[in-house]
Design a protein around this motif. Structure first.
Motif, PDB file in Angstrom:
ATOM      1  N   ASP A  32       0.829  -1.209   0.000  1.00 54.14           N
ATOM      2  CA  ASP A  32       0.000   0.000   0.000  1.00 54.14           C
ATOM      3  C   ASP A  32       0.866   1.264   0.000  1.00 54.14           C
ATOM      4  N   LEU A  33       2.050   1.176   0.621  1.00 59.73           N
ATOM      5  CA  LEU A  33       2.971   2.334   0.594  1.00 59.73           C
ATOM      6  C   LEU A  33       3.410   2.613  -0.840  1.00 59.73           C
ATOM      7  N   GLY A  34       3.686   1.514  -1.600  1.00 54.97           N
ATOM      8  CA  GLY A  34       4.075   1.708  -3.007  1.00 54.97           C
ATOM      9  C   GLY A  34       2.925   2.278  -3.818  1.00 54.97           C
ATOM     10  N   VAL A  35       1.706   1.755  -3.585  1.00 53.80           N
ATOM     11  CA  VAL A  35       0.522   2.275  -4.292  1.00 53.80           C
ATOM     12  C   VAL A  35       0.304   3.743  -3.922  1.00 53.80           C
ATOM     13  N   GLY A  36       0.343   4.032  -2.618  1.00 51.85           N
ATOM     14  CA  GLY A  36       0.067   5.402  -2.149  1.00 51.85           C
ATOM     15  C   GLY A  36       1.087   6.410  -2.652  1.00 51.85           C
ATOM     16  N   ALA A  37       2.361   6.033  -2.606  1.00 55.23           N
ATOM     17  CA  ALA A  37       3.417   6.965  -3.060  1.00 55.23           C
ATOM     18  C   ALA A  37       3.227   7.295  -4.540  1.00 55.23           C
ATOM     19  N   THR A  38       2.890   6.281  -5.329  1.00 54.18           N
ATOM     20  CA  THR A  38       2.737   6.499  -6.777  1.00 54.18           C
ATOM     21  C   THR A  38       1.490   7.333  -7.072  1.00 54.18           C
ATOM     22  N   GLU A  39       0.410   7.034  -6.369  1.00 58.20           N
ATOM     23  CA  GLU A  39      -0.837   7.791  -6.603  1.00 58.20           C
ATOM     24  C   GLU A  39      -0.659   9.274  -6.270  1.00 58.20           C
ATOM     25  N   ILE A  40      -0.003   9.566  -5.148  1.00 55.40           N
ATOM     26  CA  ILE A  40       0.113  11.000  -4.813  1.00 55.40           C
ATOM     27  C   ILE A  40       1.129  11.694  -5.706  1.00 55.40           C
ATOM     28  N   LEU A  41       2.137  10.943  -6.192  1.00 50.92           N
ATOM     29  CA  LEU A  41       3.074  11.564  -7.138  1.00 50.92           C
ATOM     30  C   LEU A  41       2.356  11.873  -8.447  1.00 50.92           C
ATOM     31  N   LEU A  42       1.551  10.914  -8.939  1.00 49.79           N
ATOM     32  CA  LEU A  42       0.857  11.133 -10.224  1.00 49.79           C
ATOM     33  C   LEU A  42      -0.197  12.229 -10.093  1.00 49.79           C
ATOM     34  N   ASP A  43      -0.803  12.329  -8.898  1.00 50.87           N
ATOM     35  CA  ASP A  43      -1.755  13.452  -8.684  1.00 50.87           C
ATOM     36  C   ASP A  43      -1.023  14.776  -8.933  1.00 50.87           C
ATOM     37  N   ARG A  44       0.220  14.842  -8.444  1.00 50.29           N
ATOM     38  CA  ARG A  44       0.967  16.101  -8.592  1.00 50.29           C
ATOM     39  C   ARG A  44       1.422  16.289 -10.038  1.00 50.29           C
ATOM     40  N   LEU A  45       1.682  15.184 -10.728  1.00 48.68           N
ATOM     41  CA  LEU A  45       2.058  15.295 -12.153  1.00 48.68           C
ATOM     42  C   LEU A  45       0.892  15.853 -12.951  1.00 48.68           C
ATOM     43  N   ASN A  46      -0.311  15.407 -12.585  1.00 49.37           N
ATOM     44  CA  ASN A  46      -1.495  15.838 -13.355  1.00 49.37           C
ATOM     45  C   ASN A  46      -1.925  17.248 -12.978  1.00 49.37           C
ATOM     46  N   ASP A  47      -1.547  17.650 -11.747  1.00 53.74           N
ATOM     47  CA  ASP A  47      -1.954  19.009 -11.336  1.00 53.74           C
ATOM     48  C   ASP A  47      -0.910  19.558 -10.362  1.00 53.74           C
ATOM     49  N   LYS A  48      -0.004  20.350 -10.886  1.00 51.92           N
ATOM     50  CA  LYS A  48       1.127  20.861 -10.089  1.00 51.92           C
ATOM     51  C   LYS A  48       0.636  21.683  -8.893  1.00 51.92           C
ATOM     52  N   ASP A  49      -0.614  22.174  -8.991  1.00 54.23           N
ATOM     53  CA  ASP A  49      -1.097  23.034  -7.894  1.00 54.23           C
ATOM     54  C   ASP A  49      -1.910  22.259  -6.857  1.00 54.23           C
ATOM     55  N   VAL A  50      -1.945  20.926  -7.034  1.00 57.02           N
ATOM     56  CA  VAL A  50      -2.748  20.136  -6.071  1.00 57.02           C
ATOM     57  C   VAL A  50      -2.185  20.343  -4.663  1.00 57.02           C
ATOM     58  N   ASP A  51      -3.080  20.373  -3.677  1.00 54.20           N
ATOM     59  CA  ASP A  51      -2.620  20.621  -2.292  1.00 54.20           C
ATOM     60  C   ASP A  51      -1.604  19.577  -1.845  1.00 54.20           C
ATOM     61  N   GLU A  52      -0.667  20.001  -1.018  1.00 55.02           N
ATOM     62  CA  GLU A  52       0.280  19.034  -0.455  1.00 55.02           C
ATOM     63  C   GLU A  52      -0.494  18.000   0.356  1.00 55.02           C
ATOM     64  N   LYS A  53       0.052  16.786   0.379  1.00 52.61           N
ATOM     65  CA  LYS A  53      -0.731  15.719   1.021  1.00 52.61           C
ATOM     66  C   LYS A  53       0.221  14.815   1.798  1.00 52.61           C
TER      67      LYS A  53
END
Ligand code: RIB
Length: 338
Positions: free
Chosen positions: A298-319
């Motif tokens: 789940d750490l691998g899934v979570g790290a990738t999901e939040i990184l890709l969220d930032r790739l898709n939207d550089k202004d997404v809130d820090e998480k």
């Protein structure tokens, strides 16, 4: 070696557009005649065309991102499972993960980081015992590449995934105290590794809160972060006179089980051993290892999901995504004999 064949060369020979060639070669040729498709495939083979990944992703309007994943040691089961989580999300979101294992060599870590940056990766996930936010920002220079530093040197700021190492140490201590142990040692690695220090702090706090003596100068033993390191530490663990040992991770604990067996020390009859991570090997050693579970996949899934969220939207809130840890009791811990 001749000039690399491009799809432009094929288009010229086939007398069709570059887009036609790209779509035919990417399985979207159903809108063209059979003769056009056959001509393109024939020329591809005759000219020995090999797709150029970056050119391909540009033609596909950059729809395929690449993320760099830099880990200390892929031979460790922990990081193997972590990368499985990364790959799951990468497949779902059509992202290519470039995984680099630096064998815990800081020089190699830096070299691979430069290699990834030069390959224009779109984002980074780094688990490192030595890299800091500053050293990564230095390597990235003015490139605005989102990254996540996690695990060994927890990035205490910015978007990240996190487990509570301090609480994990408390869980290990409470379990051994509940069994009646009064003399315990912690098997750790060199001081660079922050998360192993956090585990020790939680462990030590619960011992002290329960009036149990714990002196870091004598009760913290150090070994290489590996099964071999755990095996080699067996002599020191026995010499400490402890009735229980908390190992900073399962890999070292599994090596310690082997080392204790070689010294004819029985686990858990003579000494209890508890690890940290809950890697799959824990079920296959004898005795099966009691440990503190980290949700590695789940750490691998979570790290990738939040990184890709930032790739898709550089202004997404820090998480900060936190993952819970818990005790998994098996057969390597028991009440002390004496
Ligand atoms: O070797 C695996 C260990 O290193 C795990 O405990 C993980 O947290 C990483 O720090």
């Amino acid at each position: 070696m001749g000039k690399k064949v491009t799809i432009r060369d094929i288009a010229k020979r086939a007398n069709v557009s570059v887009t036609t060639v790209s779509q035919v070669l990417n399985g979207k040729g159903n809108r063209f005649s059979k003769s056009t498709c056959d001509k393109v495939f024939k020329l591809r083979d005759e000219m020995q065309y090999v797709p150029d990944f970056h050119a391909r992703s540009l033609i596909m309007q950059g729809s395929v991102s690449t993320i760099g994943v830099l880990i200390p040691d892929l031979s460790e089961p922990f990081f193997g499972t972590f990368v499985e989580g990364v790959q799951k999300v990468a497949r779902e979101q059509n992202v290519i993960p470039l995984v680099f294992s630096a064998n815990r060599d800081p020089k190699l870590e830096k070299e691979y980081l430069q290699q990834m940056v030069s390959r224009a990766i779109d984002g980074l996930i780094i688990a490192s015992a030595r890299m800091t936010t500053d050293t990564i920002k230095q390597a990235l220079g003015n490139l605005d590449i989102p990254f996540i530093l996690f695990d060994r040197n927890n990035a205490q700021e910015g978007t990240r995934v996190q487990t509570d190492d301090f609480h994990g140490g408390q869980i290990a201590a409470q379990h051994l105290i509940d069994l009646g142990h009064k003399k315990m040692v912690y098997l750790s690695v060199d001081k660079d590794t922050e998360n192993f220090q956090h585990r020790l702090s939680g462990f030590e706090k619960v011992l002290k809160d329960n009036g149990i003596n714990f002196d870091e100068s004598t009760d913290v033993l150090y070994s290489e972060l590996s099964r071999e390191g755990g095996e080699a530490a067996a002599k020191d663990v026995v010499a400490s006179g402890a009735t229980a040992v908390f190992c900073g991770n399962d890999d070292m604990a599994i090596g310690l089980l082997k080392g204790l067996r070689e010294l004819d020390v029985r686990v858990p009859e003579d000494i209890s051993v508890i690890g940290y991570d809950d890697i799959s090997l824990d079920e296959y050693v004898y005795p099966r290892l009691t440990t503190v579970h980290q949700p590695i996949y789940d750490l691998g899934v979570g790290a990738t999901e939040i990184l890709l969220d930032r790739l898709n939207d550089k202004d997404v809130d820090e998480k900060v995504e936190k993952f819970p840890v818990h005790l998994v009791e098996r057969e390597s811990t028991a009440r002390p004999a004496k």
